[in-house]
Design an enzyme around this catalytic site. Structure first.
Site, short mmCIF file in Angstrom:
data_model
loop_
_atom_site.label_atom_id
_atom_site.label_comp_id
_atom_site.label_asym_id
_atom_site.label_seq_id
_atom_site.Cartn_x
_atom_site.Cartn_y
_atom_site.Cartn_z
CE LYS A 206 -50.99 18.32 -44.56
NZ LYS A 206 -51.72 17.11 -44.27
CD GLU A 212 -40.55 20.70 -32.93
OE1 GLU A 212 -41.43 21.37 -33.53
OE2 GLU A 212 -40.82 19.74 -32.19
N GLY A 266 -48.86 14.25 -43.41
CA GLY A 266 -47.42 14.51 -43.23
C GLY A 266 -46.59 13.24 -43.35
NE ARG A 267 -49.74 9.13 -39.60
CZ ARG A 267 -50.50 10.10 -39.14
NH1 ARG A 267 -49.99 11.31 -38.93
NH2 ARG A 267 -51.78 9.92 -38.90
CD GLU A 352 -47.65 11.74 -36.31
OE1 GLU A 352 -46.90 12.30 -35.48
OE2 GLU A 352 -47.68 12.07 -37.50
CG HIS A 383 -23.87 -8.37 -31.62
ND1 HIS A 383 -23.16 -9.45 -31.18
CD2 HIS A 383 -23.99 -8.51 -32.96
CE1 HIS A 383 -22.84 -10.21 -32.23
NE2 HIS A 383 -23.33 -9.66 -33.32
CE LYS A 511 -47.30 19.53 -33.07
NZ LYS A 511 -48.00 19.55 -34.36
O1 F6P Z 1 -45.71 15.50 -34.94
C1 F6P Z 1 -46.87 16.00 -35.49
C2 F6P Z 1 -46.72 16.42 -36.91
O2 F6P Z 1 -47.86 17.15 -37.23
C3 F6P Z 1 -46.54 15.25 -37.88
O3 F6P Z 1 -47.72 14.62 -38.19
C4 F6P Z 1 -45.89 15.95 -39.02
O4 F6P Z 1 -45.33 15.05 -39.92
C5 F6P Z 1 -44.88 16.79 -38.28
O5 F6P Z 1 -45.58 17.23 -37.13
C6 F6P Z 1 -44.33 17.96 -39.04
O6 F6P Z 1 -45.35 18.83 -39.45
P1 F6P Z 1 -45.11 19.92 -40.58
O7 F6P Z 1 -44.75 19.21 -41.82
O8 F6P Z 1 -46.42 20.64 -40.69
O9 F6P Z 1 -44.01 20.82 -40.12
#
Ligand code: F6P
Length: 547
Positions: A206, A212, A266-267, A352, A383, A511
């Protein structure tokens, strides 16, 4: 906001709990032969059975009073009408617009967003189709058969969960892979199975700033360039983001970049182009069915009275458990191996969203908010951690999820799977008393002293609450319904707790600190002065241990 009224409504529920705790859940069934019919709801082929929770009509009446005090219906209206309900980020939360098939306009800042939604959906579904049909091929002319989604959190969990859930609807010869972790082994282990000439990367982020994702995307690009050269990149990369400016800098062709909007959290974004990997795998028609499942629930949640409203009941029963009984967790157990990632998906959605300690006006909350959500598919969980569910000191409400018939699986297996599911909810409710245990042991011929020693270990308290969802089959539409039910359940609870479910400031500090620590970790000579003893000690230990 109505604080004394909220406290009064909670106090009524607390007093009611004392009263109801004198009764066993099983007694509620024997007193009321219609309990199953009256404490379950149907929506087409989806059944929500909440009769095994320890509650009565009076409980529901008090919970609806609480919802009224918190103006749940008004807040629901505000959500759907595009008000900036995400107050800390000054944004609307309109993921429902992405699956709005009503023909109604949806406004953000006075502008109908539906034409943009339909237009962007048309573009990413056309791209999905072009990959599926072989119209778009790789740089060497080979078909793109392996789709690698690079994203994390909301840009990973939804499509990854759904790709597995809907694998029977996937096209033969196409595979979706999901790389999320900055741990290089995630990407490396995925790539070693793949042929660059047949691989399409979708960089999904987003913000397009997530460490990452950017790191993984750069490494994936290097891997592709090493095999096929720089000129191959445009054929093998697509991106999904709200920050088209940042994507352009990465070098992905503009007609392979699909957008969405800041009013999609995002979620809550798997309904947007973030679902591209899923759309390629299952095809535009099935993807649209998934969206229609979400829309079914939006219409239901928006219009059904609270007493017949599944997300409202899910949310309120959750509040009953969390605030009035003090249960800290919520387990979600799909008796469907293909829903293996559904609990992980719900962890982000729920934790979240509602893992908050501050009310909308900035005051500290005075009651518990979001539960700890966890789960695994049944029967595997039986289990592993079910021992604690049955006999542990914490009571954990469970949501069971199961189909009436399997998808591409053996019917004999499925009958066993289903029997296990309902046996677990029955066992949690029924329990087994010391008397019953003693009788069983006597019948087995055990002697008195031995019975005395063993019986306490075999007692189950029972009265452990659960709800069960049953649907005909795990189809795209059913999955869309399930996801949207939980989205709105989370919203309902946020209203009762007066918190903002659409921000996530709690992920920021880590972060920020990581950005400060990363150079100290990679530079073996960097000065660690000023760090706390443990943090400095751990970096020093890594320097010592790494060869
Ligand atoms: O973990 C925090 C967060 O901002 C989430 O809310 C989001 O889904 C995820 O990181 C990934 O963010 P992006 O889509 O901006 O890479």
């Amino acid at each position: 906001m109505n604080r004394p009224e909220v406290a009064a409504a909670m106090a009524v529920l607390e007093a009611h709990r004392v009263e109801i705790s004198r009764k066993r859940t099983l007694d509620l069934f024997s007193e009321d032969p219609r309990r199953f019919e009256d404490f379950s709801l149907r929506l087409d082929d989806l059944l929500y059975d909440y009769s095994k929770n320890r509650l009565t009509r009076t409980t529901l009446h008090h919970l609806f009073d609480l919802a009224r005090v918190r103006q749940l219906e008004k807040r629901r209206e505000a959500l759907f009408s595009g008000e900036k309900v995400n107050v800390t980020e000054k944004r609307a939360a309109l993921h429902m617009a992405l699956r709005n098939f009503s023909g109604r306009a949806i406004y953000v800042d006075g502008r109908n967003v539906m034409p943009d939604v339909v237009d962007e959906r048309g573009k990413f579904l056309a791209f999905a189709q072009a990959i599926r049909s072989g119209e778009f091929v790789g740089a060497t002319g080979e078909r793109l058969t392996d789709i690698v989604n690079i994203g994390i959190g909301g840009s990973d969990l939804g499509p990854a969960m759904a790709a597995r859930a809907l694998s029977p609807f996937g096209a033969a010869g196409l595979s979706a892979h999901f790389v999320s972790n900055v741990d290089g082994s995630d990407l490396a282990d995925t790539l070693k199975r793949l042929d660059p000439a047949r691989t399409l990367f979708i960089v999904a982020s987003k913000t397009f700033t997530t460490q990452e994702t950017i790191k993984n995307a750069q490494s994936a690009r290097n891997w592709l360039v090493a095999a096929l050269g720089e000129a191959a990149v445009p054929h093998h990369f697509a991106a999904v983001s709200t920050r088209l400016d940042k994507v352009a800098a990465f070098g992905i062709l503009p007609d392979r970049v699909f957008g969405f909007w800041d009013w999609v959290g995002g979620r809550y974004s798997m309904w947007s182009a973030i679902g591209l990997s899923l759309a390629i795998l299952i095809g535009p028609e099935h993807f649209e069915e998934f969206l229609r499942g979400g829309f079914d629930i939006d219409e239901h949640f928006r219009t059904a009275p609270l007493s017949e409203n599944i997300p409202a009941l899910m949310g309120l029963i959750g509040v009953w458990h969390r605030n009035i009984w003090g249960y800290p967790a919520q387990a979600v157990i799909p008796y469907d191996q293909r829903l293996a990632r559904f609990p992980a998906y719900l962890q982000q959605l729920d934790m979240e969203s509602n893992g908050k300690s501050v009310q909308l006006d900035g005051d500290a909350v005075t009651r518990a908010t979001g539960p700890i959500v966890f789960g695994e598919p049944g029967t595997n969980g039986q289990h592993a951690f079910f021992q604690l569910l049955h006999q542990g000191t914490e009571v954990t409400p469970v949501d069971f999820i199961v189909a009436a018939e399997p998808n591409q699986a053996d019917a004999g297996h499925h009958a066993l799977l289903f029997a296990n599911c309902i046996a677990q909810s029955e066992a949690l409710m029924r329990g087994r008393s010391q008397d019953e245990v003693r009788k069983i042991l006597q019948a087995q011929g055990m002697a008195g002293a031995e019975i005395d020693a063993l019986a306490p270990h075999k007692v189950f308290s029972g009265d452990r609450p659960s709800s069960t969802f049953i649907y005909r089959q795990l189809t795209p539409r059913t999955l869309g319904r399930l996801v949207a039910l939980y989205e709105h359940k989370v919203f309902v609870q946020s209203v009762i707790w007066n918190i903002n479910p659409f921000d996530q400031w709690g992920v920021e500090l880590g972060k920020e600190l990581c950005n400060r620590l990363a150079p100290l970790v990679s530079d073996a000579g960097a000065d660690l002065a000023g760090l706390d003893g443990s943090t400095a000690g751990l970096i020093a230990a890594r320097r010592r241990l790494a060869s």
